[in-house]
Motif scaffolding. Structure first.
Motif, PDB file in Angstrom:
ATOM      1  N   PHE A 139     -35.666 -74.037 -59.377  1.00 25.91           N
ATOM      2  CA  PHE A 139     -34.402 -73.658 -58.366  1.00 25.91           C
ATOM      3  C   PHE A 139     -33.083 -74.403 -59.116  1.00 25.91           C
ATOM      4  O   PHE A 139     -31.976 -73.628 -58.969  1.00 25.91           O
ATOM      5  CB  PHE A 139     -34.510 -73.729 -57.078  1.00 25.91           C
ATOM      6  N   ASP A 140     -33.196 -75.527 -59.289  1.00 24.23           N
ATOM      7  CA  ASP A 140     -31.893 -76.299 -59.622  1.00 24.23           C
ATOM      8  C   ASP A 140     -31.634 -76.478 -61.105  1.00 24.23           C
ATOM      9  O   ASP A 140     -30.494 -77.122 -61.309  1.00 24.23           O
ATOM     10  CB  ASP A 140     -32.090 -77.691 -58.948  1.00 24.23           C
ATOM     11  N   ASP A 141     -32.444 -76.441 -62.112  1.00 23.50           N
ATOM     12  CA  ASP A 141     -32.262 -76.735 -63.587  1.00 23.50           C
ATOM     13  C   ASP A 141     -32.494 -75.481 -64.142  1.00 23.50           C
ATOM     14  O   ASP A 141     -33.524 -74.815 -64.470  1.00 23.50           O
ATOM     15  CB  ASP A 141     -33.374 -77.645 -63.804  1.00 23.50           C
ATOM     16  N   ALA A 142     -31.304 -74.986 -64.832  1.00 23.56           N
ATOM     17  CA  ALA A 142     -31.226 -73.644 -65.526  1.00 23.56           C
ATOM     18  C   ALA A 142     -31.919 -73.739 -66.763  1.00 23.56           C
ATOM     19  O   ALA A 142     -32.755 -72.574 -67.094  1.00 23.56           O
ATOM     20  CB  ALA A 142     -29.536 -73.263 -65.979  1.00 23.56           C
ATOM     21  N   ASP A 143     -32.122 -74.737 -67.513  1.00 25.15           N
ATOM     22  CA  ASP A 143     -32.960 -74.952 -68.686  1.00 25.15           C
ATOM     23  C   ASP A 143     -34.551 -74.771 -68.521  1.00 25.15           C
ATOM     24  O   ASP A 143     -35.288 -74.211 -68.909  1.00 25.15           O
ATOM     25  CB  ASP A 143     -32.815 -76.259 -69.374  1.00 25.15           C
ATOM     26  N   GLN A 144     -35.027 -75.570 -67.345  1.00 20.26           N
ATOM     27  CA  GLN A 144     -36.538 -75.425 -66.914  1.00 20.26           C
ATOM     28  C   GLN A 144     -36.660 -74.037 -66.536  1.00 20.26           C
ATOM     29  O   GLN A 144     -37.846 -73.502 -66.786  1.00 20.26           O
ATOM     30  CB  GLN A 144     -36.638 -76.586 -65.965  1.00 20.26           C
ATOM     31  N   ARG A 145     -35.647 -73.328 -65.787  1.00 20.39           N
ATOM     32  CA  ARG A 145     -36.081 -71.938 -65.280  1.00 20.39           C
ATOM     33  C   ARG A 145     -36.062 -70.885 -66.405  1.00 20.39           C
ATOM     34  O   ARG A 145     -37.232 -70.046 -66.600  1.00 20.39           O
ATOM     35  CB  ARG A 145     -35.012 -71.581 -64.375  1.00 20.39           C
ATOM     36  N   ALA A 146     -35.339 -71.245 -67.462  1.00 16.99           N
ATOM     37  CA  ALA A 146     -35.453 -70.476 -68.515  1.00 16.99           C
ATOM     38  C   ALA A 146     -36.641 -70.787 -69.283  1.00 16.99           C
ATOM     39  O   ALA A 146     -37.394 -69.747 -69.787  1.00 16.99           O
ATOM     40  CB  ALA A 146     -34.378 -70.573 -69.580  1.00 16.99           C
ATOM     41  N   ALA A 147     -37.203 -72.002 -69.553  1.00 15.54           N
ATOM     42  CA  ALA A 147     -38.429 -72.268 -70.247  1.00 15.54           C
ATOM     43  C   ALA A 147     -39.732 -71.770 -69.618  1.00 15.54           C
ATOM     44  O   ALA A 147     -40.547 -71.608 -70.166  1.00 15.54           O
ATOM     45  CB  ALA A 147     -38.159 -73.859 -70.337  1.00 15.54           C
ATOM     46  N   SER A 148     -39.444 -71.373 -68.526  1.00 15.44           N
ATOM     47  CA  SER A 148     -40.516 -71.043 -67.722  1.00 15.44           C
ATOM     48  C   SER A 148     -40.929 -69.598 -67.030  1.00 15.44           C
ATOM     49  O   SER A 148     -41.496 -69.114 -66.469  1.00 15.44           O
ATOM     50  CB  SER A 148     -40.626 -71.675 -66.122  1.00 15.44           C
ATOM     51  N   GLN A 149     -40.139 -68.717 -67.957  1.00 11.47           N
ATOM     52  CA  GLN A 149     -40.110 -67.282 -67.723  1.00 11.47           C
ATOM     53  C   GLN A 149     -41.543 -66.747 -68.411  1.00 11.47           C
ATOM     54  O   GLN A 149     -41.828 -65.832 -68.034  1.00 11.47           O
ATOM     55  CB  GLN A 149     -39.118 -66.526 -68.525  1.00 11.47           C
ATOM     56  N   TYR A 150     -41.970 -67.458 -69.128  1.00  9.98           N
ATOM     57  CA  TYR A 150     -43.445 -67.065 -69.732  1.00  9.98           C
ATOM     58  C   TYR A 150     -44.398 -66.803 -68.533  1.00  9.98           C
ATOM     59  O   TYR A 150     -45.214 -66.057 -68.656  1.00  9.98           O
ATOM     60  CB  TYR A 150     -44.063 -68.021 -70.847  1.00  9.98           C
ATOM     61  N   ILE A 151     -44.284 -67.573 -67.451  1.00  6.57           N
ATOM     62  CA  ILE A 151     -45.047 -67.650 -66.179  1.00  6.57           C
ATOM     63  C   ILE A 151     -45.062 -66.189 -65.637  1.00  6.57           C
ATOM     64  O   ILE A 151     -46.303 -65.476 -65.381  1.00  6.57           O
ATOM     65  CB  ILE A 151     -44.783 -68.776 -65.244  1.00  6.57           C
ATOM     66  N   THR A 152     -44.110 -65.769 -65.603  1.00 10.12           N
ATOM     67  CA  THR A 152     -43.673 -64.398 -65.011  1.00 10.12           C
ATOM     68  C   THR A 152     -44.391 -63.133 -66.153  1.00 10.12           C
ATOM     69  O   THR A 152     -45.070 -62.340 -65.547  1.00 10.12           O
ATOM     70  CB  THR A 152     -42.289 -64.018 -64.998  1.00 10.12           C
ATOM     71  N   ALA A 153     -44.326 -63.642 -67.403  1.00 11.12           N
ATOM     72  CA  ALA A 153     -45.035 -62.321 -68.221  1.00 11.12           C
ATOM     73  C   ALA A 153     -46.448 -62.583 -68.183  1.00 11.12           C
ATOM     74  O   ALA A 153     -47.147 -61.561 -68.091  1.00 11.12           O
ATOM     75  CB  ALA A 153     -44.514 -63.081 -69.655  1.00 11.12           C
ATOM     76  N   THR A 203     -58.515 -62.636 -69.195  1.00 16.37           N
ATOM     77  CA  THR A 203     -57.867 -62.204 -67.681  1.00 16.37           C
ATOM     78  C   THR A 203     -58.216 -63.468 -66.825  1.00 16.37           C
ATOM     79  O   THR A 203     -57.221 -63.687 -65.940  1.00 16.37           O
ATOM     80  CB  THR A 203     -58.661 -61.315 -67.072  1.00 16.37           C
ATOM     81  N   ALA A 204     -59.258 -64.176 -67.045  1.00 10.54           N
ATOM     82  CA  ALA A 204     -59.451 -65.252 -66.002  1.00 10.54           C
ATOM     83  C   ALA A 204     -58.373 -66.625 -66.468  1.00 10.54           C
ATOM     84  O   ALA A 204     -58.008 -67.157 -65.330  1.00 10.54           O
ATOM     85  CB  ALA A 204     -61.116 -65.909 -66.339  1.00 10.54           C
ATOM     86  N   MET A 205     -58.423 -66.681 -67.593  1.00  9.89           N
ATOM     87  CA  MET A 205     -57.118 -67.749 -67.926  1.00  9.89           C
ATOM     88  C   MET A 205     -55.582 -67.259 -66.986  1.00  9.89           C
ATOM     89  O   MET A 205     -55.153 -68.154 -66.781  1.00  9.89           O
ATOM     90  CB  MET A 205     -56.990 -67.825 -69.296  1.00  9.89           C
ATOM     91  N   LEU A 206     -55.482 -66.057 -67.612  1.00 10.02           N
ATOM     92  CA  LEU A 206     -53.922 -65.797 -66.787  1.00 10.02           C
ATOM     93  C   LEU A 206     -54.121 -65.443 -65.351  1.00 10.02           C
ATOM     94  O   LEU A 206     -52.982 -65.931 -64.741  1.00 10.02           O
ATOM     95  CB  LEU A 206     -53.862 -64.211 -67.350  1.00 10.02           C
ATOM     96  N   ASN A 207     -55.343 -65.493 -64.587  1.00  9.69           N
ATOM     97  CA  ASN A 207     -55.406 -65.525 -63.215  1.00  9.69           C
ATOM     98  C   ASN A 207     -55.086 -66.694 -62.651  1.00  9.69           C
ATOM     99  O   ASN A 207     -54.674 -66.806 -61.567  1.00  9.69           O
ATOM    100  CB  ASN A 207     -56.778 -65.033 -62.748  1.00  9.69           C
ATOM    101  N   TRP A 208     -55.141 -67.863 -63.488  1.00  4.76           N
ATOM    102  CA  TRP A 208     -54.567 -69.361 -62.798  1.00  4.76           C
ATOM    103  C   TRP A 208     -53.051 -68.954 -62.639  1.00  4.76           C
ATOM    104  O   TRP A 208     -52.752 -69.579 -61.455  1.00  4.76           O
ATOM    105  CB  TRP A 208     -54.865 -70.407 -64.115  1.00  4.76           C
ATOM    106  N   TYR A 209     -52.439 -68.397 -63.299  1.00  6.73           N
ATOM    107  CA  TYR A 209     -50.904 -68.195 -63.289  1.00  6.73           C
ATOM    108  C   TYR A 209     -50.682 -67.308 -61.857  1.00  6.73           C
ATOM    109  O   TYR A 209     -49.871 -67.410 -61.173  1.00  6.73           O
ATOM    110  CB  TYR A 209     -50.224 -67.755 -64.263  1.00  6.73           C
TER     111      TYR A 209
END
Length: 295
Positions: A139-153, A203-209
């Motif tokens: 929520f507070d750090d733009a760099d970390q938010r940008a770096a974490s977009q892979y989670i959404t993918a 699929t199992a690995m991705l299901n953790w996310y």
């Protein structure tokens, strides 16, 4: 020379875990938890040293490599691998133990330390963010938010189709390309592709996310802030060593900021490595653990 075996252990949690076992059972126990998208081999250059004077268990966590891959996202909520961890310790008659976790294994280690402090004697975290600090940073750090977009993918239900189009080999290259040199990953590529080709593994690995409750806002999003981010949070109760590879591009050094507020007995070792610290710089990981143990 410490002995080393790989066994498949049936647990009362309904899964079977492939577990690397090394060292003398009479020695102090340590359990090593790997992260995404790996296996017990994360610790391949750490186990031999620790096994000299510890009893070492390094499982493939549920959904990975040689372990069970139950169908359904609901089987990968964090409480499930925490329960596997405790059941694994019970299976071997281990009461209290040192817990070491990297990446997703570190996330589970944090959860176990917070939920089962009666079992975790000491905690070692390797490039894995504390749940409160991580969510706050998104929520507070733009760099970390940008770096974490892979989670959404990874949470996209069509991601497996994408991997099917590019192939597992290309997925391997893109998974590690931003975090390690080609030389560092080339030797393990055949091993990991063999693990990922097992039915249901991707699929199992991705299901953790997909099972995680972590909120990952889009870079330009301004979502409502959860109240718990600014409320008191329960502290850890055991000594904690955090080993952090400063070249990690997925988990930024902001994950160390404010950590002492929720981890009273905290030691931080910053080392020269990227995200995959246990095999990029295993000597530094072992040295940090040994120095901390000798306090």
């Amino acid at each position: 020379m410490p002995t080393e075996t790989l066994q498949r252990i049936a647990l009362p949690t309904g899964v079977e875990l492939a577990v690397q076992i090394a060292g003398d059972p009479a020695n102090p126990p340590v359990i090593l938890l790997h992260g995404f998208p790996e296996s017990h081999r994360t610790w391949r250059d750490v186990v031999p040293d620790l096994a000299g004077d510890h009893y070492v268990l390094a499982p493939d966590q549920r959904g990975f490599a040689g372990s069970s891959k139950p169908l359904g996202v609901e089987h990968y909520t964090p409480d499930k691998p925490v329960a596997d961890l405790i059941a694994l310790a019970d299976h071997f008659g281990i009461d209290r133990f040192t817990l070491v976790g990297h990446d997703w294994g570190g996330a589970i280690a944090w959860m176990a330390a917070l939920g089962r402090p009666d079992r975790i004697e000491r905690l070692v975290i390797v490039n894995a963010p504390h749940p409160l600090v991580f969510q706050r940073s998104l929520f507070d750090d733009a760099d970390q938010r940008a770096a974490s977009q892979y989670i959404t993918a990874f949470r996209n239900p069509d991601f497996e189709q994408f991997v099917g189009r590019i192939g597992l080999s290309q997925f391997f290259d893109t998974s590690f390309a931003n975090h390690a040199t080609p030389e560092e990953i080339a030797a393990e590529k055949r091993v990991y592709l063999g693990q990922w080709r097992q039915e249901g593994t991707l699929t199992a690995m991705l299901n953790w996310y997909r099972a995680s409750q972590i909120i990952v806002p889009a870079p330009d999003e301004n979502p409502s802030r959860p109240a718990y981010l600014d409320a008191p949070f329960p502290p850890t109760q055991m000594p904690v060593l955090v080993i952090w590879g400063l070249k990690d591009t997925a988990l930024r050094p902001v994950q160390l900021d404010g950590l002492d507020a929720v981890v009273p007995d905290l030691t931080i070792e910053r080392i020269d490595a990227g995200h995959f610290v246990p095999w990029q710089n295993p000597q530094a990981v072992v040295a940090a653990i040994r120095k901390w143990e000798a306090r």
